[in-house]
Design a protein around this motif. Sequence first.
Motif, PDB file in Angstrom:
ATOM      1  N   VAL A   1       0.858  -1.186   0.000  1.00 29.00           N
ATOM      2  CA  VAL A   1       0.000   0.000   0.000  1.00 29.00           C
ATOM      3  C   VAL A   1       0.896   1.238   0.000  1.00 29.00           C
ATOM      4  O   VAL A   1       0.694   2.182  -0.772  1.00 29.00           O
ATOM      5  CB  VAL A   1      -0.969   0.021   1.203  1.00 29.00           C
ATOM      6  CG1 VAL A   1      -1.593   1.406   1.375  1.00 29.00           C
ATOM      7  CG2 VAL A   1      -2.060  -1.019   1.041  1.00 29.00           C
ATOM      8  N   LEU A   2       1.899   1.228   0.861  1.00 32.80           N
ATOM      9  CA  LEU A   2       2.829   2.359   0.919  1.00 32.80           C
ATOM     10  C   LEU A   2       3.590   2.521  -0.392  1.00 32.80           C
ATOM     11  O   LEU A   2       3.809   3.631  -0.863  1.00 32.80           O
ATOM     12  CB  LEU A   2       3.801   2.195   2.086  1.00 32.80           C
ATOM     13  CG  LEU A   2       3.173   2.281   3.471  1.00 32.80           C
ATOM     14  CD1 LEU A   2       4.195   1.950   4.548  1.00 32.80           C
ATOM     15  CD2 LEU A   2       2.560   3.650   3.703  1.00 32.80           C
ATOM     16  N   LYS A   3       3.981   1.418  -0.981  1.00 30.34           N
ATOM     17  CA  LYS A   3       4.682   1.458  -2.265  1.00 30.34           C
ATOM     18  C   LYS A   3       3.784   2.077  -3.328  1.00 30.34           C
ATOM     19  O   LYS A   3       4.219   2.930  -4.102  1.00 30.34           O
ATOM     20  CB  LYS A   3       5.106   0.044  -2.667  1.00 30.34           C
ATOM     21  CG  LYS A   3       5.660  -0.091  -4.047  1.00 30.34           C
ATOM     22  CD  LYS A   3       7.078   0.351  -4.135  1.00 30.34           C
ATOM     23  CE  LYS A   3       7.636  -0.030  -5.502  1.00 30.34           C
ATOM     24  NZ  LYS A   3       9.048   0.002  -5.552  1.00 30.34           N
ATOM     25  N   GLY A   4       2.526   1.660  -3.388  1.00 29.74           N
ATOM     26  CA  GLY A   4       1.598   2.229  -4.356  1.00 29.74           C
ATOM     27  C   GLY A   4       1.370   3.712  -4.135  1.00 29.74           C
ATOM     28  O   GLY A   4       1.179   4.471  -5.077  1.00 29.74           O
ATOM     29  N   ALA A   5       1.405   4.129  -2.875  1.00 25.78           N
ATOM     30  CA  ALA A   5       1.215   5.539  -2.530  1.00 25.78           C
ATOM     31  C   ALA A   5       2.515   6.330  -2.663  1.00 25.78           C
ATOM     32  O   ALA A   5       2.608   7.451  -2.194  1.00 25.78           O
ATOM     33  CB  ALA A   5       0.659   5.661  -1.120  1.00 25.78           C
ATOM     34  N   LEU A   6       3.504   5.747  -3.296  1.00 32.89           N
ATOM     35  CA  LEU A   6       4.802   6.372  -3.557  1.00 32.89           C
ATOM     36  C   LEU A   6       5.605   6.633  -2.299  1.00 32.89           C
ATOM     37  O   LEU A   6       6.665   7.231  -2.353  1.00 32.89           O
ATOM     38  CB  LEU A   6       4.641   7.679  -4.346  1.00 32.89           C
ATOM     39  CG  LEU A   6       3.936   7.572  -5.685  1.00 32.89           C
ATOM     40  CD1 LEU A   6       3.760   8.949  -6.295  1.00 32.89           C
ATOM     41  CD2 LEU A   6       4.692   6.665  -6.635  1.00 32.89           C
ATOM     42  N   ILE A   7       5.120   6.187  -1.156  1.00 27.86           N
ATOM     43  CA  ILE A   7       5.837   6.402   0.095  1.00 27.86           C
ATOM     44  C   ILE A   7       6.846   5.278   0.319  1.00 27.86           C
ATOM     45  O   ILE A   7       7.890   5.480   0.898  1.00 27.86           O
ATOM     46  CB  ILE A   7       4.855   6.487   1.284  1.00 27.86           C
ATOM     47  CG1 ILE A   7       3.945   7.695   1.081  1.00 27.86           C
ATOM     48  CG2 ILE A   7       5.581   6.572   2.608  1.00 27.86           C
ATOM     49  CD1 ILE A   7       2.777   7.762   2.022  1.00 27.86           C
ATOM     50  N   GLY A   8       6.558   4.104  -0.172  1.00 25.04           N
ATOM     51  CA  GLY A   8       7.391   2.939   0.075  1.00 25.04           C
ATOM     52  C   GLY A   8       8.543   2.769  -0.880  1.00 25.04           C
ATOM     53  O   GLY A   8       9.013   1.668  -1.107  1.00 25.04           O
TER      54      GLY A   8
ATOM     55  N   VAL B   1      -4.943   6.243  -3.722  1.00 24.06           N
ATOM     56  CA  VAL B   1      -4.811   7.399  -2.820  1.00 24.06           C
ATOM     57  C   VAL B   1      -4.133   8.560  -3.546  1.00 24.06           C
ATOM     58  O   VAL B   1      -4.593   9.709  -3.469  1.00 24.06           O
ATOM     59  CB  VAL B   1      -4.023   7.007  -1.545  1.00 24.06           C
ATOM     60  CG1 VAL B   1      -3.628   8.229  -0.734  1.00 24.06           C
ATOM     61  CG2 VAL B   1      -4.824   6.025  -0.707  1.00 24.06           C
ATOM     62  N   ILE B   2      -3.063   8.260  -4.266  1.00 22.07           N
ATOM     63  CA  ILE B   2      -2.348   9.308  -4.998  1.00 22.07           C
ATOM     64  C   ILE B   2      -3.217   9.858  -6.123  1.00 22.07           C
ATOM     65  O   ILE B   2      -3.293  11.074  -6.340  1.00 22.07           O
ATOM     66  CB  ILE B   2      -1.004   8.768  -5.554  1.00 22.07           C
ATOM     67  CG1 ILE B   2      -0.092   8.332  -4.412  1.00 22.07           C
ATOM     68  CG2 ILE B   2      -0.318   9.804  -6.435  1.00 22.07           C
ATOM     69  CD1 ILE B   2       0.295   9.441  -3.456  1.00 22.07           C
ATOM     70  N   TYR B   3      -3.887   8.976  -6.849  1.00 21.38           N
ATOM     71  CA  TYR B   3      -4.770   9.389  -7.948  1.00 21.38           C
ATOM     72  C   TYR B   3      -5.888  10.304  -7.417  1.00 21.38           C
ATOM     73  O   TYR B   3      -6.127  11.382  -7.952  1.00 21.38           O
ATOM     74  CB  TYR B   3      -5.343   8.144  -8.628  1.00 21.38           C
ATOM     75  CG  TYR B   3      -6.396   8.424  -9.665  1.00 21.38           C
ATOM     76  CD1 TYR B   3      -6.042   8.827 -10.954  1.00 21.38           C
ATOM     77  CD2 TYR B   3      -7.749   8.280  -9.372  1.00 21.38           C
ATOM     78  CE1 TYR B   3      -7.007   9.075 -11.907  1.00 21.38           C
ATOM     79  CE2 TYR B   3      -8.713   8.523 -10.318  1.00 21.38           C
ATOM     80  CZ  TYR B   3      -8.342   8.927 -11.582  1.00 21.38           C
ATOM     81  OH  TYR B   3      -9.300   9.177 -12.526  1.00 21.38           O
ATOM     82  N   ALA B   4      -6.574   9.870  -6.356  1.00 20.45           N
ATOM     83  CA  ALA B   4      -7.664  10.669  -5.783  1.00 20.45           C
ATOM     84  C   ALA B   4      -7.139  11.982  -5.210  1.00 20.45           C
ATOM     85  O   ALA B   4      -7.766  13.035  -5.386  1.00 20.45           O
ATOM     86  CB  ALA B   4      -8.382   9.870  -4.696  1.00 20.45           C
ATOM     87  N   GLY B   5      -5.994  11.920  -4.547  1.00 19.80           N
ATOM     88  CA  GLY B   5      -5.392  13.146  -4.017  1.00 19.80           C
ATOM     89  C   GLY B   5      -5.008  14.111  -5.112  1.00 19.80           C
ATOM     90  O   GLY B   5      -5.157  15.331  -4.975  1.00 19.80           O
TER      91      GLY B   5
ATOM     92  N   PRO C   1       4.437  12.467   3.288  1.00 18.58           N
ATOM     93  CA  PRO C   1       5.823  12.352   3.751  1.00 18.58           C
ATOM     94  C   PRO C   1       6.651  11.427   2.865  1.00 18.58           C
ATOM     95  O   PRO C   1       6.132  10.506   2.239  1.00 18.58           O
ATOM     96  CB  PRO C   1       5.667  11.744   5.153  1.00 18.58           C
ATOM     97  CG  PRO C   1       4.400  10.959   5.068  1.00 18.58           C
ATOM     98  CD  PRO C   1       3.507  11.735   4.144  1.00 18.58           C
ATOM     99  N   LEU C   2       7.917  11.678   2.821  1.00 20.17           N
ATOM    100  CA  LEU C   2       8.899  10.811   2.175  1.00 20.17           C
ATOM    101  C   LEU C   2       8.704  10.638   0.675  1.00 20.17           C
ATOM    102  O   LEU C   2       9.172   9.659   0.111  1.00 20.17           O
ATOM    103  CB  LEU C   2       8.936   9.431   2.840  1.00 20.17           C
ATOM    104  CG  LEU C   2       9.210   9.409   4.343  1.00 20.17           C
ATOM    105  CD1 LEU C   2       9.043   7.996   4.880  1.00 20.17           C
ATOM    106  CD2 LEU C   2      10.579   9.957   4.651  1.00 20.17           C
ATOM    107  N   LEU C   3       8.013  11.556   0.019  1.00 20.79           N
ATOM    108  CA  LEU C   3       7.893  11.467  -1.432  1.00 20.79           C
ATOM    109  C   LEU C   3       9.109  12.138  -2.054  1.00 20.79           C
ATOM    110  O   LEU C   3       9.285  13.340  -1.927  1.00 20.79           O
ATOM    111  CB  LEU C   3       6.618  12.138  -1.935  1.00 20.79           C
ATOM    112  CG  LEU C   3       5.324  11.429  -1.656  1.00 20.79           C
ATOM    113  CD1 LEU C   3       4.151  12.192  -2.264  1.00 20.79           C
ATOM    114  CD2 LEU C   3       5.328  10.017  -2.183  1.00 20.79           C
ATOM    115  N   PRO C   4       9.942  11.362  -2.722  1.00 19.17           N
ATOM    116  CA  PRO C   4      11.177  11.917  -3.250  1.00 19.17           C
ATOM    117  C   PRO C   4      11.017  12.555  -4.633  1.00 19.17           C
ATOM    118  O   PRO C   4      11.979  12.690  -5.359  1.00 19.17           O
ATOM    119  CB  PRO C   4      12.081  10.676  -3.329  1.00 19.17           C
ATOM    120  CG  PRO C   4      11.139   9.564  -3.626  1.00 19.17           C
ATOM    121  CD  PRO C   4       9.868   9.918  -2.888  1.00 19.17           C
TER     122      PRO C   4
END
Length: 172
Positions: free
Chosen positions: A28-35, A75-79, A92-95
């Motif tokens: 889930v975190l990986k999909g949200a670009l956080i992981g 989450v990223i798409y909707a956001g 957080p942690l989006l590079p």
Amino acid sequence: MSTATAFLESALAVVHVVGLPALFVVFVLKGALIGKVFPTSVFLSGYVAVMTPTYWRAALIVVLVTTAHVLGQGVIYAGSRRYGEDILSMLPLLPFDPESETFQRVEQWFHQYGGIAVFTTNVIPWSRGLIAIPAGVSAYPSGRYFVHVGTSTLLYHAVYVAVPLIGIAVLF
């Protein structure tokens, strides 16, 4: 029994108990670009190699991590639909920087190829998920977006689960 053997057995017992829930959270975190802190695909293949699941269990793992990854991308798409590119500064942690060459290239691919770019970038390891932002900002139809993301992510994860299973079958 040696200390090393006892430690390995304990570690395997922990992996058996927390393995699938941990995979779900990580993807889930990986999909949200956080992981993107560590290579989750290597983590996935390693988990499969250690667990040596049956083919049905391997299919379950593929479905689980695909669902988790698609949820994170959702989450990223909707956001992005709601906040635009500002979503990058909210999590957080989006590079990623919207002004970066990588982001500009992915955005260009999306505007040029649409759904094909969504599918393709989710099969390429270094661009996975980033396309959710231009897709969300441009109000790309959510049904089509999730079909492209779901099928490409399923294919991607199936490969990362199949490789260690095939390797183990060949070696043993």
